[in-house]
Design an enzyme around this catalytic site. Structure first.
Site, PDB file in Angstrom:
ATOM      1  N   ASP A   1       4.811  44.159  16.023  1.00  0.00           N
ATOM      2  CA  ASP A   1       6.060  44.201  16.797  1.00  0.00           C
ATOM      3  C   ASP A   1       5.845  45.146  17.964  1.00  0.00           C
ATOM      4  O   ASP A   1       5.162  46.173  17.821  1.00  0.00           O
ATOM      5  CB  ASP A   1       7.228  44.677  15.920  1.00  0.00           C
ATOM      6  CG  ASP A   1       8.582  44.309  16.527  1.00  0.00           C
ATOM      7  OD1 ASP A   1       9.285  43.460  15.946  1.00  0.00           O
ATOM      8  OD2 ASP A   1       8.931  44.865  17.607  1.00  0.00           O
TER       9      ASP A   1
ATOM     10  N   ALA B   1      14.296  37.653  21.590  1.00  0.00           N
ATOM     11  CA  ALA B   1      15.693  38.058  21.446  1.00  0.00           C
ATOM     12  C   ALA B   1      16.539  36.885  20.978  1.00  0.00           C
ATOM     13  O   ALA B   1      16.177  35.730  21.185  1.00  0.00           O
ATOM     14  CB  ALA B   1      16.199  38.543  22.795  1.00  0.00           C
TER      15      ALA B   1
ATOM     16  N   ARG C   1      22.322  30.564  28.244  1.00  0.00           N
ATOM     17  CA  ARG C   1      21.216  29.993  27.474  1.00  0.00           C
ATOM     18  C   ARG C   1      19.934  30.041  28.306  1.00  0.00           C
ATOM     19  O   ARG C   1      18.852  30.309  27.802  1.00  0.00           O
ATOM     20  CB  ARG C   1      21.586  28.548  27.120  1.00  0.00           C
ATOM     21  CG  ARG C   1      20.756  27.971  26.023  1.00  0.00           C
ATOM     22  CD  ARG C   1      21.384  26.695  25.494  1.00  0.00           C
ATOM     23  NE  ARG C   1      20.454  26.053  24.591  1.00  0.00           N
ATOM     24  CZ  ARG C   1      19.564  25.183  24.984  1.00  0.00           C
ATOM     25  NH1 ARG C   1      19.481  24.820  26.240  1.00  0.00           N
ATOM     26  NH2 ARG C   1      18.735  24.633  24.106  1.00  0.00           N
TER      27      ARG C   1
ATOM     28  N   VAL D   1       8.682  30.155  16.047  1.00  0.00           N
ATOM     29  CA  VAL D   1      10.012  30.218  15.427  1.00  0.00           C
ATOM     30  C   VAL D   1      11.053  30.658  16.462  1.00  0.00           C
ATOM     31  O   VAL D   1      12.234  30.308  16.378  1.00  0.00           O
ATOM     32  CB  VAL D   1      10.005  31.217  14.238  1.00  0.00           C
ATOM     33  CG1 VAL D   1      11.306  31.143  13.456  1.00  0.00           C
ATOM     34  CG2 VAL D   1       8.822  30.963  13.322  1.00  0.00           C
TER      35      VAL D   1
ATOM     36  N   ASP E   1      17.088  23.103   9.075  1.00  0.00           N
ATOM     37  CA  ASP E   1      18.282  22.252   9.164  1.00  0.00           C
ATOM     38  C   ASP E   1      18.232  21.152   8.079  1.00  0.00           C
ATOM     39  O   ASP E   1      19.262  20.797   7.504  1.00  0.00           O
ATOM     40  CB  ASP E   1      18.348  21.593  10.546  1.00  0.00           C
ATOM     41  CG  ASP E   1      18.038  22.581  11.657  1.00  0.00           C
ATOM     42  OD1 ASP E   1      18.913  22.895  12.463  1.00  0.00           O
ATOM     43  OD2 ASP E   1      16.880  23.067  11.698  1.00  0.00           O
TER      44      ASP E   1
ATOM     45  N   ALA F   1      16.848  21.439   5.197  1.00  0.00           N
ATOM     46  CA  ALA F   1      17.184  22.104   3.929  1.00  0.00           C
ATOM     47  C   ALA F   1      18.701  22.273   3.816  1.00  0.00           C
ATOM     48  O   ALA F   1      19.287  22.081   2.742  1.00  0.00           O
ATOM     49  CB  ALA F   1      16.497  23.463   3.850  1.00  0.00           C
ATOM     50  N   ARG F   2      19.324  22.603   4.949  1.00  0.00           N
ATOM     51  CA  ARG F   2      20.790  22.748   4.942  1.00  0.00           C
ATOM     52  C   ARG F   2      21.448  21.409   4.612  1.00  0.00           C
ATOM     53  O   ARG F   2      22.422  21.350   3.860  1.00  0.00           O
ATOM     54  CB  ARG F   2      21.269  23.255   6.311  1.00  0.00           C
ATOM     55  CG  ARG F   2      20.917  24.717   6.548  1.00  0.00           C
ATOM     56  CD  ARG F   2      21.217  25.152   7.964  1.00  0.00           C
ATOM     57  NE  ARG F   2      21.035  26.593   8.108  1.00  0.00           N
ATOM     58  CZ  ARG F   2      20.754  27.223   9.244  1.00  0.00           C
ATOM     59  NH1 ARG F   2      20.623  26.537  10.365  1.00  0.00           N
ATOM     60  NH2 ARG F   2      20.608  28.521   9.283  1.00  0.00           N
TER      61      ARG F   2
ATOM     62  N   ARG G   1      20.140  18.985   2.819  1.00  0.00           N
ATOM     63  CA  ARG G   1      19.908  18.691   1.403  1.00  0.00           C
ATOM     64  C   ARG G   1      20.859  19.501   0.523  1.00  0.00           C
ATOM     65  O   ARG G   1      21.419  18.981  -0.445  1.00  0.00           O
ATOM     66  CB  ARG G   1      18.450  19.002   1.047  1.00  0.00           C
ATOM     67  CG  ARG G   1      17.482  18.038   1.698  1.00  0.00           C
ATOM     68  CD  ARG G   1      16.044  18.432   1.437  1.00  0.00           C
ATOM     69  NE  ARG G   1      15.687  18.323   0.030  1.00  0.00           N
ATOM     70  CZ  ARG G   1      14.564  18.819  -0.488  1.00  0.00           C
ATOM     71  NH1 ARG G   1      13.715  19.463   0.269  1.00  0.00           N
ATOM     72  NH2 ARG G   1      14.308  18.668  -1.778  1.00  0.00           N
TER      73      ARG G   1
ATOM     74  N   HIS H   1      16.180  21.435  17.407  1.00  0.00           N
ATOM     75  CA  HIS H   1      16.778  22.423  16.491  1.00  0.00           C
ATOM     76  C   HIS H   1      17.923  23.029  17.306  1.00  0.00           C
ATOM     77  O   HIS H   1      17.743  24.000  18.033  1.00  0.00           O
ATOM     78  CB  HIS H   1      15.744  23.484  16.106  1.00  0.00           C
ATOM     79  CG  HIS H   1      16.334  24.683  15.412  1.00  0.00           C
ATOM     80  ND1 HIS H   1      16.930  24.637  14.182  1.00  0.00           N
ATOM     81  CD2 HIS H   1      16.429  25.976  15.797  1.00  0.00           C
ATOM     82  CE1 HIS H   1      17.360  25.838  13.840  1.00  0.00           C
ATOM     83  NE2 HIS H   1      17.075  26.673  14.811  1.00  0.00           N
TER      84      HIS H   1
ATOM     85  N   THR I   1      20.422  35.112  11.049  1.00  0.00           N
ATOM     86  CA  THR I   1      20.062  34.305   9.879  1.00  0.00           C
ATOM     87  C   THR I   1      18.640  34.681   9.504  1.00  0.00           C
ATOM     88  O   THR I   1      17.807  34.843  10.391  1.00  0.00           O
ATOM     89  CB  THR I   1      20.106  32.786  10.166  1.00  0.00           C
ATOM     90  OG1 THR I   1      19.073  32.470  11.093  1.00  0.00           O
ATOM     91  CG2 THR I   1      21.437  32.366  10.741  1.00  0.00           C
TER      92      THR I   1
HETATM   93  N1  LIG Z   1      13.731  28.427  14.532  1.00  0.00           N
HETATM   94  C1  LIG Z   1      14.593  28.836  13.606  1.00  0.00           C
HETATM   95  O1  LIG Z   1      14.921  28.109  12.666  1.00  0.00           O
HETATM   96  C2  LIG Z   1      15.170  30.222  13.760  1.00  0.00           C
HETATM   97  C3  LIG Z   1      16.054  30.750  12.806  1.00  0.00           C
HETATM   98  C4  LIG Z   1      16.526  32.043  12.978  1.00  0.00           C
HETATM   99  C5  LIG Z   1      16.155  32.783  14.094  1.00  0.00           C
HETATM  100  N2  LIG Z   1      15.307  32.234  15.011  1.00  0.00           N
HETATM  101  C6  LIG Z   1      14.872  32.963  16.207  1.00  0.00           C
HETATM  102  O2  LIG Z   1      13.848  33.894  15.833  1.00  0.00           O
HETATM  103  C7  LIG Z   1      13.821  34.942  16.795  1.00  0.00           C
HETATM  104  C8  LIG Z   1      13.864  36.283  16.077  1.00  0.00           C
HETATM  105  O3  LIG Z   1      15.103  36.443  15.441  1.00  0.00           O
HETATM  106  P1  LIG Z   1      15.433  37.818  14.689  1.00  0.00           P
HETATM  107  O4  LIG Z   1      16.783  37.644  14.100  1.00  0.00           O
HETATM  108  O5  LIG Z   1      14.285  38.226  13.839  1.00  0.00           O
HETATM  109  O6  LIG Z   1      15.529  38.815  15.937  1.00  0.00           O
HETATM  110  P2  LIG Z   1      15.300  40.385  15.905  1.00  0.00           P
HETATM  111  O7  LIG Z   1      15.885  40.888  17.177  1.00  0.00           O
HETATM  112  O8  LIG Z   1      15.770  40.945  14.609  1.00  0.00           O
HETATM  113  O9  LIG Z   1      13.710  40.547  15.947  1.00  0.00           O
HETATM  114  C9  LIG Z   1      12.947  40.174  17.049  1.00  0.00           C
HETATM  115  C10 LIG Z   1      11.787  41.158  17.117  1.00  0.00           C
HETATM  116  O10 LIG Z   1      10.881  40.711  18.138  1.00  0.00           O
HETATM  117  C11 LIG Z   1      10.290  41.888  18.681  1.00  0.00           C
HETATM  118  N3  LIG Z   1       9.650  41.567  19.959  1.00  0.00           N
HETATM  119  C12 LIG Z   1      10.227  41.230  21.134  1.00  0.00           C
HETATM  120  N4  LIG Z   1       9.274  41.001  22.068  1.00  0.00           N
HETATM  121  C13 LIG Z   1       8.080  41.180  21.465  1.00  0.00           C
HETATM  122  C14 LIG Z   1       6.743  41.064  21.898  1.00  0.00           C
HETATM  123  N5  LIG Z   1       6.432  40.733  23.157  1.00  0.00           N
HETATM  124  N6  LIG Z   1       5.770  41.302  20.999  1.00  0.00           N
HETATM  125  C15 LIG Z   1       6.044  41.668  19.732  1.00  0.00           C
HETATM  126  N7  LIG Z   1       7.316  41.778  19.262  1.00  0.00           N
HETATM  127  C16 LIG Z   1       8.314  41.548  20.121  1.00  0.00           C
HETATM  128  C17 LIG Z   1      11.467  42.851  18.815  1.00  0.00           C
HETATM  129  O11 LIG Z   1      11.025  44.197  18.934  1.00  0.00           O
HETATM  130  C18 LIG Z   1      12.227  42.580  17.530  1.00  0.00           C
HETATM  131  O12 LIG Z   1      11.876  43.481  16.487  1.00  0.00           O
HETATM  132  C19 LIG Z   1      15.029  34.705  17.737  1.00  0.00           C
HETATM  133  O13 LIG Z   1      14.592  34.028  18.891  1.00  0.00           O
HETATM  134  C20 LIG Z   1      15.928  33.822  16.899  1.00  0.00           C
HETATM  135  O14 LIG Z   1      16.813  33.069  17.689  1.00  0.00           O
HETATM  136  C21 LIG Z   1      14.805  30.989  14.857  1.00  0.00           C
END
Ligand SMILES: NC(=O)c1ccc[n+]([C@@H]2O[C@H](COP(=O)([O-])OP(=O)(O)OC[C@H]3O[C@@H](n4cnc5c(N)ncnc54)[C@H](O)[C@@H]3O)[C@@H](O)[C@H]2O)c1
Length: 321
Positions: free
Chosen positions: A40, A85, A93, A123, A153, A155-156, A158, A180, A236
């Site tokens: 991180d 983020a 967006r 992700v 989604d 899984a949701r 189901r 998604h 989530t």
């Molecule tokens: N695809 C999915 O199904 C799904 C589901 C949930 C969340 N998400 C996405 O996952 C992402 C993370 O969500 P979260 O709730 O864990 O957010 P979060 O803010 O809790 O964690 C994100 C982390 O990324 C770190 N970060 C940012 N830039 C970085 C970099 N260049 N290198 C290393 N680390 C870095 C931050 O310091 C932070 O700790 C978001 O984009 C969220 O929308 C996707």
């Protein structure tokens, strides 16, 4: 005994926030990985998460967990990108899109510098566009980069169907396809309950009279799930963490599992140059094969309209650069 590095199942988790840390915890619990490196940009967060995790080592199956850095990409089998983020109140967006695209590009540059031969699982949201960005930046073959797509989604879907029909979720099979996000849709033609296509199961189930209305309500619930959870608790993490373990299992164990990961579509379903979710066979190689099934007209139209929406987002991103 130390496992030879070539066979070592090493997973690098980039982003130690809610999703990355929950995934790392669930992965350690699963016994799938020999080594988990957590990176991180907030190093003290990564250190704290790792310390908390390693105190579980006496209870986890054998695994090594440590704070990672870019050098960990070199011998990883799988890189899972959760860094970035989430949308803030008042933030557009497009702004989020640009911010997270920068994060993805930065991580990809480091992965390339390490000449990693790993598979990459994206992700970070909006996941389909971020998968596209990662793929274009690497220039890798499309099979090597996938997004978590609509595995969560699906899984949701189901779960909601299982609760509605009173049937164990393990005996309910169905897929959410497309983006998604807001344009995703339930592929009812592929939905099976108790081994039966859902149209045949509904008269036997008899729990509702207006199947069309119930189905559309359930699909809407799936679509809005993340908004509801974020309203309640801000993020989530549990179900997405488990969905990521499921995809990781398919890759590390080369299971040839059928999962709706987000993948680059290159002519399949009459769609070109966009990443979205369709059923894919997932193995050690990544996306081994896209399963191109013959969708009914309304579902094909929904898939193509999802592709159009995603292309618009990609165009916006590239136009703004
Ligand atoms: N695809 C999915 O199904 C799904 C589901 C949930 C969340 N998400 C996405 O996952 C992402 C993370 O969500 P979260 O709730 O864990 O957010 P979060 O803010 O809790 O964690 C994100 C982390 O990324 C770190 N970060 C940012 N830039 C970085 C970099 N260049 N290198 C290393 N680390 C870095 C931050 O310091 C932070 O700790 C978001 O984009 C969220 O929308 C996707």
């Amino acid at each position: 005994m130390e496992i030879l590095s070539a066979n070592r199942r090493k997973v690098v988790v980039v982003g130690g926030g809610a999703v990355g840390a929950t995934f790392a915890y669930a992965l350690a619990q699963s016994g799938l990985a020999d080594e988990i490196a957590l990176i991180d940009k907030n190093v003290s967060l990564a250190q704290g998460q790792v310390l908390d995790l390693v105190h579980g080592l006496p209870f986890f199956p054998s695994v090594s967990i440590h704070v990672g850095d870019a050098s960990d990409y070199a011998n990883a089998q799988l890189i899972v990108l959760t860094a970035g983020a989430a949308q803030r109140p008042g933030e557009t967006r497009l702004h989020l899109l640009r911010k997270n695209a920068e994060v993805v590009r930065a991580v990809v540059a480091e992965v390339l510098a390490q000449k990693s031969s790993a598979v990459m699982l994206v992700v970070t949201n909006p996941v389909d566009v971020m998968t596209y960005v990662a793929l274009k930046c690497t220039g890798w073959n499309r099979h090597r980069i996938m997004g978590s797509g609509t595995v969560l989604d699906s899984a949701r879907l189901r779960y909601l169907l299982s609760a509605h029909c009173g049937v164990d979720a393990h005996n309910v099979h169905g897929y959410i396809l497309g983006e998604h996000g807001d344009t995703e849709f339930a592929a009812w033609s592929m939905t099976h309950v108790a081994g039966m296509q859902i149209d045949a199961f509904c008269p036997i189930c008899g729990r509702c009279t207006d199947w069309a209305a119930e189905r559309s309500y359930i699909a809407q619930q799936v679509r809005d799930s993340a908004y509801h959870i974020i309203d309640y608790k801000g993020t989530t993490c549990f179900a997405v963490g488990l969905a990521l373990v499921r995809i990781t299992s398919a890759i590390l164990r080369s299971q040839n599992s059928v999962l709706t990961v987000s993948t680059m579509i290159d002519g399949e379903y009459g769609i070109q140059d966009v990443c979205l979710s369709v059923p894919c066979i997932v193995s050690r190689k990544g996306v081994e094969k896209i399963v191109e099934s013959s969708l009914p007209e309304n579902e094909l139209a929904a898939l193509r309209s999802s592709a159009t929406a995603l292309k618009q987002a990609i165009d916006q991103l590239t136009a703004e650069k």
